[in-house]
Design a protein around this motif. Structure first.
Motif, PDB file in Angstrom:
ATOM      1  N   GLU A  97       0.839  -1.210   0.000  1.00 42.28           N
ATOM      2  CA  GLU A  97       0.000   0.000   0.000  1.00 42.28           C
ATOM      3  C   GLU A  97       0.865   1.248   0.000  1.00 42.28           C
ATOM      4  O   GLU A  97       0.543   2.242  -0.640  1.00 42.28           O
ATOM      5  CB  GLU A  97      -0.887   0.018   1.246  1.00 42.28           C
ATOM      6  N   LYS A 100       1.994   2.136  -3.363  1.00 42.39           N
ATOM      7  CA  LYS A 100       0.881   2.705  -4.114  1.00 42.39           C
ATOM      8  C   LYS A 100       0.637   4.169  -3.722  1.00 42.39           C
ATOM      9  O   LYS A 100       0.427   5.031  -4.560  1.00 42.39           O
ATOM     10  CB  LYS A 100      -0.383   1.878  -3.807  1.00 42.39           C
ATOM     11  N   LYS A 104       3.896   5.495  -6.484  1.00 45.88           N
ATOM     12  CA  LYS A 104       2.982   5.450  -7.638  1.00 45.88           C
ATOM     13  C   LYS A 104       2.066   6.661  -7.678  1.00 45.88           C
ATOM     14  O   LYS A 104       1.693   7.116  -8.760  1.00 45.88           O
ATOM     15  CB  LYS A 104       2.184   4.145  -7.632  1.00 45.88           C
TER      16      LYS A 104
END
Ligand SMILES: C[S@@+](CC[C@H](N)C(=O)[O-])C[C@H]1O[C@@H](n2cnc3c(N)ncnc32)[C@H](O)[C@@H]1O
Length: 285
Positions: A97, A100, A104
Motif C-alpha cells: 500500500e 501505491k 505510484k
C-alpha cells in the motif's frame, strides 16, 4: 489535545509536519546557496496514507483512520518540497500500500520505498551519508515505531551526521512494561531492554531498582515508582550522547492520562532545538 488515542496519533503527525515546514523554510536558503540535497527518511512508514490503528491504539482510540505521515510530508510544497524521500516498512501488506500511496501516487517525485527492517536501513542511511560523495545531503528522519523495535546501535550510528530526527520512545508501553515490579525480568525481556537502551543488565537494574532487605533478611528488588518518567529521562540522556541537542518530550497519553510514549527531536543544530521545543510546548498544552 491528547485526550484520546486518536488525538495523539494526529498530534504526532501535526508536530512532524509543522517541524518539517520550519525545517524546509530554513534549509531552503542553504540548499540554494550550497547545493544541498534535502532527504526525508521515514523508518516506520506504515501504509503511507491510512493508519489502521493496531490493537494497542484501538483500545484508546475514538477513531480508527487518519492520514499517515508519509503522505502528509510528500504533499508539502511550500516553502519547498524535499528532494528525495526514503520510506521503510517491514510488513508486506503495508509496504504494498505504501508503494501505491507514495511512489505510484507521486510519479514525478524522487521516492524510494523498501520492504525491510528499519534497523538495517538506519545503518544503510548512516553509511550513505558518511560517503564523501553524499556530503551535501541534509536529512530529516522520522522514527515512529509502535513498540521497542529500534535498537540503540541504530541510533548511535547516526552520530556526527547532519540528521534531524523525531523519535518515538515507548516509555510507558514498552520499557515500563518489561520492568517487572519484583525485578524478576526474563532473559528475553532483559535482552530486549539491553538492545533498546544500549545498556547492560547491571546498569538497567541499578537505574530502575533499589535493593532492600525484607522481613526474612532476603535481598529483594524494588522498582522505582516513576519508571516511565525515569525511562524518558534515561533515553534523553542516551540521545544526548549521540546528538548535540535533544528537545523536550511531547508526552503521548491514553484516555486514563497514563503516558504511553515520549516523542523527542534530536539534532546537531541549536536552531532546530528551539523550534522543536516551541512546537512540543504547544502540543503538550
Ligand atoms: C506506528 S506505525 C507507523 C505509522 C506511520 N508513521 C504514519 O504516520 O502513518 C508503525 C509501522 O512500523 C512497521 N514496522 C514494525 N516493525 C518494523 C521494523 N522493524 N522496521 C520497519 N517497519 C516496521 C509496522 O508494520 C507499522 O506499519
Amino acid at each position: 489535545m491528547n485526550n484520546f488515542g486518536g488525538d495523539w496519533t494526529k498530534s504526532k503527525i501535526e508536530i512532524l509536519v509543522e517541524y518539517a515546514k520550519a525545517y524546509l523554510n530554513i534549509m531552503n536558503v542553504y540548499a540554494n546557496r550550497y547545493n544541498w540535497k534535502l532527504l526525508y527518511f521515514d523508518g516506520f512508514a506504515g501504509s503511507g496514507e491510512i493508519i489502521r490503528n493496531d490493537e494497542t491504539e484501538k483500545e484508546f482510540s475514538d477513531i480508527n483512520i487518519t492520514i499517515g505521515a508519509a503522505r502528509r510530508i510528500i504533499e508539502i510544497e511550500n516553502p519547498r518540497a524535499f528532494d528525495e524521500y526514503y520510506f521503510v516498512e517491514k510488513d508486506f501488506e503495508n509496504f504494498r500500500e505504501l508503494e501505491k500511496n507514495t511512489k505510484k501516487a507521486f510519479p514525478k517525485k524522487k521516492i524510494y520505498a523498501t520492504h525491510d527492517d528499519c534497523n538495517k536501513k538506519m545503518l544503510d542511511l548512516s553509511n550513505y551519508l558518511r560517503n564523501p560523495k553524499n556530503k551535501n545531503y541534509r536529512t530529516l528522519a522520522y522514527i515512529d515505531p509502535c513498540g521497542m523495535q529500534v535498537e540503540w546501535r541504530s541510533i548511535e550510528c547516526l552520530k556526527g551526521l547532519p540528521v534531524d530526527m523525531w523519535v518515538l520512545v515507548p516509555t510507558g508501553l514498552g520499557v515500563n512494561r518489561l520492568l517487572k515490579n519484583n525485578g524478576q525480568i526474563s532473559d528475553a525481556w532483559l535482552e530486549r531492554l539491553e538492545k533498546f537502551l544500549g545498556l547492560d543488565k547491571d546498569s538497567i537494574e541499578k537505574y530502575f531498582y533499589k535493593k532492600q532487605e525484607n522481613l526474612f533478611g532476603e535481598i529483594v528488588m524494588i522498582k522505582t515508582e516513576d519508571a516511565i518518567k525515569k525511562s524518558a529521562k534515561l533515553y534523553h540522556t542516551r540521545l544526548k550522547s549521540v546528538f548535540e541537542y535533544v528537545s523536550n518530550a511531547f508526552e503521548l497519553k491514553n484516555s486514563s492520562n497514563s503516558i504511553m510514549y515520549h516523542l523527542f527531536l534530536t539534532s546537531n543544530n541549536r536552531a532546530a532545538l528551539n523550534i522543536a521545543n516551541d512546537i512540543v510546548k504547544k502540543y503538550n498544552n
